[in-house]
Motif scaffolding. Structure first.
Motif, mmCIF file in Angstrom:
data_model
loop_
_atom_site.group_PDB
_atom_site.id
_atom_site.type_symbol
_atom_site.label_atom_id
_atom_site.label_comp_id
_atom_site.label_asym_id
_atom_site.label_seq_id
_atom_site.Cartn_x
_atom_site.Cartn_y
_atom_site.Cartn_z
ATOM 1 N N THR A 76 -16.532 -23.648 -41.993
ATOM 2 C CA THR A 76 -15.585 -24.717 -42.305
ATOM 3 C C THR A 76 -15.934 -25.356 -43.647
ATOM 4 O O THR A 76 -17.073 -25.293 -44.109
ATOM 5 C CB THR A 76 -15.578 -25.803 -41.214
ATOM 6 N N MET A 77 -14.929 -25.960 -44.241
ATOM 7 C CA MET A 77 -15.097 -26.660 -45.506
ATOM 8 C C MET A 77 -15.964 -27.891 -45.240
ATOM 9 O O MET A 77 -15.630 -28.714 -44.390
ATOM 10 C CB MET A 77 -13.714 -27.056 -46.039
ATOM 11 N N PRO A 78 -17.093 -28.019 -45.963
ATOM 12 C CA PRO A 78 -18.032 -29.108 -45.661
ATOM 13 C C PRO A 78 -17.709 -30.444 -46.313
ATOM 14 O O PRO A 78 -18.357 -31.441 -46.009
ATOM 15 C CB PRO A 78 -19.367 -28.557 -46.179
ATOM 16 N N PHE A 79 -16.720 -30.503 -47.194
ATOM 17 C CA PHE A 79 -16.435 -31.751 -47.906
ATOM 18 C C PHE A 79 -14.979 -31.763 -48.368
ATOM 19 O O PHE A 79 -14.286 -30.762 -48.305
ATOM 20 C CB PHE A 79 -17.368 -31.905 -49.124
ATOM 21 N N GLY A 80 -14.558 -32.919 -48.837
ATOM 22 C CA GLY A 80 -13.248 -33.041 -49.471
ATOM 23 C C GLY A 80 -12.093 -33.250 -48.520
ATOM 24 O O GLY A 80 -12.259 -33.492 -47.326
ATOM 25 N N TYR A 113 -10.008 -31.314 -47.187
ATOM 26 C CA TYR A 113 -9.850 -30.382 -46.078
ATOM 27 C C TYR A 113 -11.158 -30.152 -45.318
ATOM 28 O O TYR A 113 -11.350 -29.103 -44.708
ATOM 29 C CB TYR A 113 -9.274 -29.054 -46.583
ATOM 30 N N GLN A 114 -12.006 -31.153 -45.324
ATOM 31 C CA GLN A 114 -13.278 -31.060 -44.597
ATOM 32 C C GLN A 114 -13.014 -30.711 -43.135
ATOM 33 O O GLN A 114 -12.129 -31.274 -42.496
ATOM 34 C CB GLN A 114 -14.025 -32.389 -44.678
ATOM 35 N N GLY A 115 -13.771 -29.725 -42.625
ATOM 36 C CA GLY A 115 -13.635 -29.308 -41.237
ATOM 37 C C GLY A 115 -12.658 -28.169 -41.014
ATOM 38 O O GLY A 115 -12.629 -27.580 -39.941
#
Length: 74
Positions: A13-17, A19-21
């Motif tokens: 999963t995307m860890p930041f920003g 779209y995190q998660g």
């Protein structure tokens, strides 16, 4: 690219920003394009985002479908 990277796209999963998660494979093309213009982060996440950008940009998202089927649900 390592062959395992394709599996990571549908599990990591995307860890930041904004779209995190969200799974990297599910990130919108315009978000990936922004990274392509502004620069990908260092390390594994940047490598995976760059790979996903190339897959999305070239219309190859269907390549990930068989990997999604083999991914256990959480």
């Amino acid at each position: 690219m390592k062959p395992e990277d394709l599996q990571l796209l549908v599990t990591r999963t995307m860890p930041f920003g904004k779209y995190q998660g969200r799974l990297i494979a599910d990130l919108p093309g315009n978000y990936l394009g922004w990274f392509a213009r502004e620069g990908f982060p260092q390390g594994e996440i940047g490598r995976l985002l760059a790979l996903m950008y190339e897959i999305d940009h070239n219309g190859l998202n269907a390549l990930l479908a068989p990997l999604r089927k083999n991914t256990p649900s959480t």
